[in-house]
Design an enzyme around this catalytic site. Sequence first.
Site, short mmCIF file in Angstrom:
data_model
loop_
_atom_site.label_atom_id
_atom_site.label_comp_id
_atom_site.label_asym_id
_atom_site.label_seq_id
_atom_site.Cartn_x
_atom_site.Cartn_y
_atom_site.Cartn_z
N ASP A 1 -51.58 70.59 -47.86
CA ASP A 1 -50.65 71.55 -47.27
C ASP A 1 -50.92 72.96 -47.82
O ASP A 1 -51.03 73.93 -47.06
CB ASP A 1 -49.21 71.11 -47.57
CG ASP A 1 -48.19 72.09 -47.04
OD1 ASP A 1 -47.89 72.06 -45.82
OD2 ASP A 1 -47.70 72.92 -47.83
N LYS B 1 -52.45 76.41 -45.89
CA LYS B 1 -51.84 77.74 -45.98
C LYS B 1 -52.82 78.74 -46.57
O LYS B 1 -52.89 79.90 -46.14
CB LYS B 1 -50.57 77.66 -46.84
CG LYS B 1 -49.46 76.86 -46.18
CD LYS B 1 -48.37 76.49 -47.17
CE LYS B 1 -47.26 75.70 -46.51
NZ LYS B 1 -46.34 75.11 -47.48
N1 HSE Z 1 -44.02 70.55 -47.30
C1 HSE Z 1 -44.09 71.96 -47.35
C2 HSE Z 1 -43.76 72.43 -48.75
C3 HSE Z 1 -43.14 72.56 -46.37
O1 HSE Z 1 -43.25 71.64 -49.54
O2 HSE Z 1 -44.04 73.58 -49.07
C4 HSE Z 1 -43.26 74.04 -46.25
O3 HSE Z 1 -44.45 74.39 -45.62
#
Ligand code: HSE
Length: 434
Positions: A203, A207
């Site tokens: 994740d 980003k």
């Molecule tokens: N799962 C992601 C986090 C959600 O914990 O940052 C936000 O993008």
Amino acid sequence: MMRTRPLKVALLGCGVVGSEVARIMTTHADDLTARIGAPVELAGVAVRRPSKVREGIDPALITTDATALLKRGDIDVVVEVIGGIEPARTLITTAFENGASVVSANKALLAQDGAALHAAAEQHGLDLYYEAAVAGAIPLVRPMRESLAGDKINRVMGIVNGTTNFILDKMDSTGAGYQEALDEATALGYAEADPTADVEGYDAAAKAAILAGIAFHTRVRLDDVYREGMTEVSASDFASAKRMGCTIKLLAILERAADGESVTARVHPAMIPLTHPLASVREAYNAVFVEAEAAGRLMFYGPGAGGSPTASAVLGDLVAVCRNKLAEATGPGESAYTQLPVSPMGEVVTRYHISLDVADKPGVLAQVATTFAEHGVSIDTVRQQGRQDGGGTEASLVVVTHRAPDAALSGTVEALRKLDTVRGVASIMRVEGE
Ligand code: HSE
Ligand code: NDP
């Protein structure tokens, strides 16, 4: 002049984020109308499980046929908060083909297929906005894409995953175990459906790819981002960090090379000094430092995950996209004119904290020091402590290096593992933010 015909919005997904988007659209309808210059109407809500009770949503709006909703012919804006690659990718493409601009929170898809989706938006003269895809509620994509469009960004460093920051913070401050902290983060709606994406750094890497593309005006894909998760971070790593006056955070670091000819993008746990502003970022909060040539150092801080904060970013995009629709204009599209190569991790230069289990006998320290020297890695500090469990024959050796290329450190560690006197490499952690 206020337009009376409403702009029609199709909401794809009504989970943690989507349900909050629908709630705010309903409760703030009058304010949104005034800010946009036309009413916005929720025209349909696509979900997977139609029988699920969804508070505040007219059941007549619910459908499992997202494609049919998009092909109705009267949808102005699509909000995609389903997540994942498919069917989200096909649905976004269908939205463009049917004349709708898109607001998405889907970092996984944007990191993988951002270039193609931007091209589709441009081809149809429509918008693709995705503020919510990076760092939840924090305005970051638009400031970097628009406010800093006249400056040159050289470095971005930040905490961009709320779940892992929550877990690391709990482990550090309360001594909670990893699983206990993860369960709490999941219950609070921070973790992705599959928490592997959070804890293994996918994740944050998605980003990082999106931010690197915007910061350096180049294409950076998910595969270009070096990634290490935080599942191996242990209580003893936190103890080592404390001894150095540090804590541990999962960082995304994006850098333009000194010669400006390449960039690096990486995500990994790192020790940072307790005096560094990122050290005090607690719970599921995110914070991102942007270093720009003229502006200097800017810090963006706020809630990085959760339904309501993320919906705030989605709604901000919705207002912007609706305004563009009324003006028959579009906002900024992809800017990837620099086409800079992404260098491998081996070329990244930073400091390291290495914890070794060694034989406690004469010459071992010299042997270890020689191995570092042979690979061109300069030692800053060494701390040795006899181990109770080794019966007086083993010791823990903690080496902190000066800045060195990652490839040199990897070579050093490989050679250390081959020494008879090195029983094991307990942990290797980069040290940042000094
Ligand atoms: N799962 C992601 C986090 C959600 O914990 O940052 C936000 O993008
Ligand atoms: P959820 O899993 O809570 O919600 C997903 C929604 O999509 C559900 O309503 C689900 O339907 C629906 N859905 C799933 N498959 C389909 C399908 N094939 N057709 C139609 N609808 C479908 O996810 P989140 O709300 O947490 O996340 C949504 C997006 O926002 C993701 O891209 C995520 O990465 C991003 N995001 C999330 C943040 C967070 O803190 N949660 C923060 C920032 C971004 P049903 O309700 O019937 O199961």
